[in-house]
Write a protein that holds these residues in place. Structure first.
Motif, PDB file in Angstrom:
ATOM      1  N   THR A 129     -50.414 -75.788  78.631  1.00  0.00           N
ATOM      2  CA  THR A 129     -51.859 -75.968  78.475  1.00  0.00           C
ATOM      3  C   THR A 129     -52.164 -76.833  77.264  1.00  0.00           C
ATOM      4  OG1 THR A 129     -52.399 -73.862  79.539  1.00  0.00           O
ATOM      5  CG2 THR A 129     -54.035 -74.773  78.021  1.00  0.00           C
TER       6      THR A 129
ATOM      7  N   THR B 179     -58.378 -74.743  80.875  1.00  0.00           N
ATOM      8  CA  THR B 179     -57.072 -75.299  81.243  1.00  0.00           C
ATOM      9  C   THR B 179     -56.037 -74.205  81.442  1.00  0.00           C
ATOM     10  OG1 THR B 179     -57.626 -77.209  79.841  1.00  0.00           O
ATOM     11  CG2 THR B 179     -55.369 -77.061  80.638  1.00  0.00           C
ATOM     12  N   LEU B 180     -56.083 -73.174  80.599  1.00  0.00           N
ATOM     13  CA  LEU B 180     -55.126 -72.069  80.722  1.00  0.00           C
ATOM     14  C   LEU B 180     -55.305 -71.337  82.044  1.00  0.00           C
ATOM     15  CD1 LEU B 180     -52.876 -70.368  79.512  1.00  0.00           C
ATOM     16  CD2 LEU B 180     -54.604 -69.075  78.230  1.00  0.00           C
TER      17      LEU B 180
ATOM     18  N   MET C  60     -53.951 -73.357  84.799  1.00  0.00           N
ATOM     19  CA  MET C  60     -52.494 -73.227  84.818  1.00  0.00           C
ATOM     20  C   MET C  60     -52.084 -71.929  85.507  1.00  0.00           C
ATOM     21  SD  MET C  60     -49.590 -74.511  84.024  1.00  0.00           S
ATOM     22  CE  MET C  60     -50.390 -75.895  83.166  1.00  0.00           C
TER      23      MET C  60
END
Length: 221
Positions: free
Chosen positions: A69, A94-95, A98
């Motif tokens: 990330t 973003t995490l 993911m």
């Protein structure tokens, strides 16, 4: 030396990928390093070059989510100019993207034996990463403030960021909206609420966030 490092990274990723695949295909964890290595066709010697146990592989998976990330968001040339609020939003967006790519694995390990979050020990490394990330953000903001009274407590903010992540993780687990749209909304509202609290202008957003959570709770029940 450079080629050696590249090989090490590739081998480490291969073990992690093999572990995740094993868990999903066998609906459970490997019983031993021996059986796992035999399954993915590597020697135990090679395994122990990178990991000391199967448990360390589990923890590394969460660390890898975070590291991947960070690498992704730092590729954005505009990221360095983001405010702390924008950086935290970017991290969580973003995490969770993911984790969505690996949702089957994440759901399995967190909901194993029908006991959500039973195996929290494997998240210890991720907890440290998120707390350090948040601490860096608040320290940067504090450096820009002239008076001590207006500075925010780093430990409180960093621990709050971790608790916020756990709330969002639990929300994401139960999110059945298309593209996990509701999780995106929860991320935006929760991050904005936390930053507004620290900016001493909380009321409207706190109420807005509370109404959103209540609405979701009623819908789920």
């Amino acid at each position: 030396m450079a080629s050696s490092n590249k090989k090490q990274t590739t081998d480490r990723k291969a073990i992690i990928s093999g572990f995740m695949t094993y868990v999903l295909e066998h609906d459970g964890y490997p019983k031993s390093v021996y059986k796992f290595c035999k399954e993915i066709k590597i020697s135990e010697e090679d395994f122990y070059k990178f990991f000391g146990s199967l448990e360390s592989v589990q923890k590394s998976i969460w660390n890898t989510f975070f590291e991947t990330t960070i690498n992704a968001i730092q590729k954005n040339k505009e990221y360095t100019d983001f405010s702390s609020r924008e950086k935290m939003l970017t991290l969580f967006y973003t995490l969770f993207e993911m984790m969505t790519l690996n949702r089957s694995y994440v759901l399995f390990v967190l909901k194993q034996n029908d006991v959500p979050f039973k195996n929290m020990s494997q998240l210890k490394g991720l907890r440290l990463h998120i707390k350090n990330f948040a601490a860096d953000l608040i320290e940067e903001d504090n450096d820009e403030k002239m008076f001590k009274l207006t500075k925010n407590p780093v430990s409180v903010f960093s621990e709050g960021a971790w608790l916020q992540f756990l709330f969002l993780l639990n929300f994401w687990i139960g999110d059945e909206s298309a593209g996990f749209e509701k999780t995106d909304i929860a991320i935006e509202k929760s991050v904005n609420t936390i930053f507004d609290l620290f900016d001493n202008t909380p009321l409207n957003n706190v109420l807005d966030f509370g109404k959103f959570l209540w609405k979701e709770k009623v819908m789920w029940n």
